[in-house]
Design an enzyme around this catalytic site. Structure first.
Site, PDB file in Angstrom:
ATOM      1  CG  ASP A 135      -1.890   1.116   1.270  1.00 43.56           C
ATOM      2  OD1 ASP A 135      -2.201   1.665   0.206  1.00 43.56           O
ATOM      3  OD2 ASP A 135      -2.338   1.454   2.370  1.00 43.56           O
ATOM      4  CG  PHE A 155      -6.397 -10.043   2.290  1.00 48.81           C
ATOM      5  CD1 PHE A 155      -6.381  -8.888   1.525  1.00 48.81           C
ATOM      6  CD2 PHE A 155      -6.309 -11.265   1.643  1.00 48.81           C
ATOM      7  CE1 PHE A 155      -6.293  -8.944   0.141  1.00 48.81           C
ATOM      8  CE2 PHE A 155      -6.221 -11.344   0.258  1.00 48.81           C
ATOM      9  CZ  PHE A 155      -6.213 -10.182  -0.488  1.00 48.81           C
TER      10      PHE A 155
END
Length: 349
Positions: free
Chosen positions: A80, A329
């Site tokens: 990210d 995740f």
């Protein structure tokens, strides 16, 4: 198709709310390759610390610095932009001379180490990721504490996170549009994102339906079981159920769910019938995966965060530390703890 926010919770829907990623330093990810560089070869592995840069942006900047084509720079996974991340990039630079990476200047990015390697670093070629997360503005500390204890013992659903489906579900919507059209998709990135979103959504739906059952973690005839930490699986038979159940209870074996596609799903008999029924209405996505010849596979139904620890900074702020295998995740762990304020679909995998 059940929306991600409404998928079944393993420990019940959280009672309180909280904030994930108030700032980049609240979401720290360190890649674990599971191997060390060879020290020789035509590729160079670089461990890079970045803040405010997404992976593709850094890879393109590195290619420009090395004067090579962008396709000659690879990575194991996207990280990210709005986080502090350590990850490995790989550049194909034949020859004995090592570039001077101290001259590589990019705001928010620092090369920590580098070494030559014999093989290209391919997508998914890592062992896992270590996470340090800070959750803020927690409205119910007692509920979060109880849930952390439960997760340590019982794990969480191994759902693909909302980020797999794109902001506002854009990747899944793209897959649906493509499925209903005969037009070829020439953009390789779009093709990959859309097919991945389609298969991930079907997997999530199967897990969602199984978790609705009180005996969801009971081995049934025809289940596909996986040795913990391994990719291969075998099929459970009725004669073996008591012994296999013991091994599942001890977390030696994991019940898996289908990643649908072409070829055999892996399950048989009762387990296969259940999985087929769970996604019987999702004919459009299933047809797309068959049409595009995406090979069926398996994925563990549950996820057990390793080395899980936490520290309360105060009554409304907790720091979490845990390690997850590649492909899992962190946001699927967080959704079992709090109702997250804001949309975290933008968080890269």
């Amino acid at each position: 198709m059940t929306e991600f926010d409404n998928l079944t919770w393993l420990h019940g829907k959280p009672q309180g709310s909280g904030l994930l990623k108030a700032n980049p330093e609240d979401f720290v990810v360190v890649e674990d390759l599971g191997f060390t560089p060879d020290g020789e070869g035509e590729h160079i592995l670089l461990r890079i610390l970045k803040n405010g840069c997404n992976t593709r942006f850094v890879a393109d900047a590195l290619a420009k610095f090395l004067k090579i084509h962008a396709r000659e720079v690879s990575f194991a996974g996207q990280k990210d932009k709005h986080a502090v991340t350590e990850q490995w990039l790989c550049a194909r630079v034949p020859g004995k001379e090592m570039p001077d990476f101290s001259a590589f200047q990019l705001e928010g990015c620092k090369v920590l180490e580098y070494a030559r390697h014999k093989r290209k670093l391919r997508l998914g070629a890592l062992k896992g990721n270590a996470f340090t997360l800070v959750l803020r503005e927690i409205s119910d500390r007692r509920d979060v504490e109880t849930r952390l204890q439960a997760i340590r013992d019982g794990g969480v659903p191994n759902y693909f996170g909302a980020q797999r489906f794109g902001i506002g579900g854009s990747n899944l919507q793209g897959a649906l549009r493509w499925a209903q059209s005969n037009a070829p998709v020439r953009d390789r990135n779009k093709r990959s994102f859309w097919l991945s979103a389609a298969r991930s959504a079907l997997f999530n739906q199967i897990v969602h339906q199984r978790l609705k059952k009180p005996d969801f973690n009971q081995v049934v005839d025809g289940d596909a079981l996986q040795l913990a930490g391994r990719g291969s699986w075998f099929v459970a038979t009725s004669e073996e159920l008591p012994e296999l159940q013991r091994r599942v209870d001890e977390k030696e074996l994991m019940i898996t769910a289908s990643l649908p596609g072409s070829g055999e799903w892996g399950t048989q008999r009762a387990a296969l019938a259940f999985e087929q029924d769970a996604i019987a209405q999702e004919t459009v996505l299933q047809s797309l995966l068959l049409r595009e010849k995406v090979e069926a596979s398996r994925r563990a139904m549950l996820l057990y965060p390793q080395q899980l620890s936490w520290n309360w900074w105060d009554d409304v702020t907790v720091e979490l530390r845990f390690w997850l295998p590649a492909g899992s995740f962190a946001t699927s762990v967080v959704r079992e703890l709090i109702n997250t304020m804001g949309d975290y679909a933008h968080i890269a995998e």
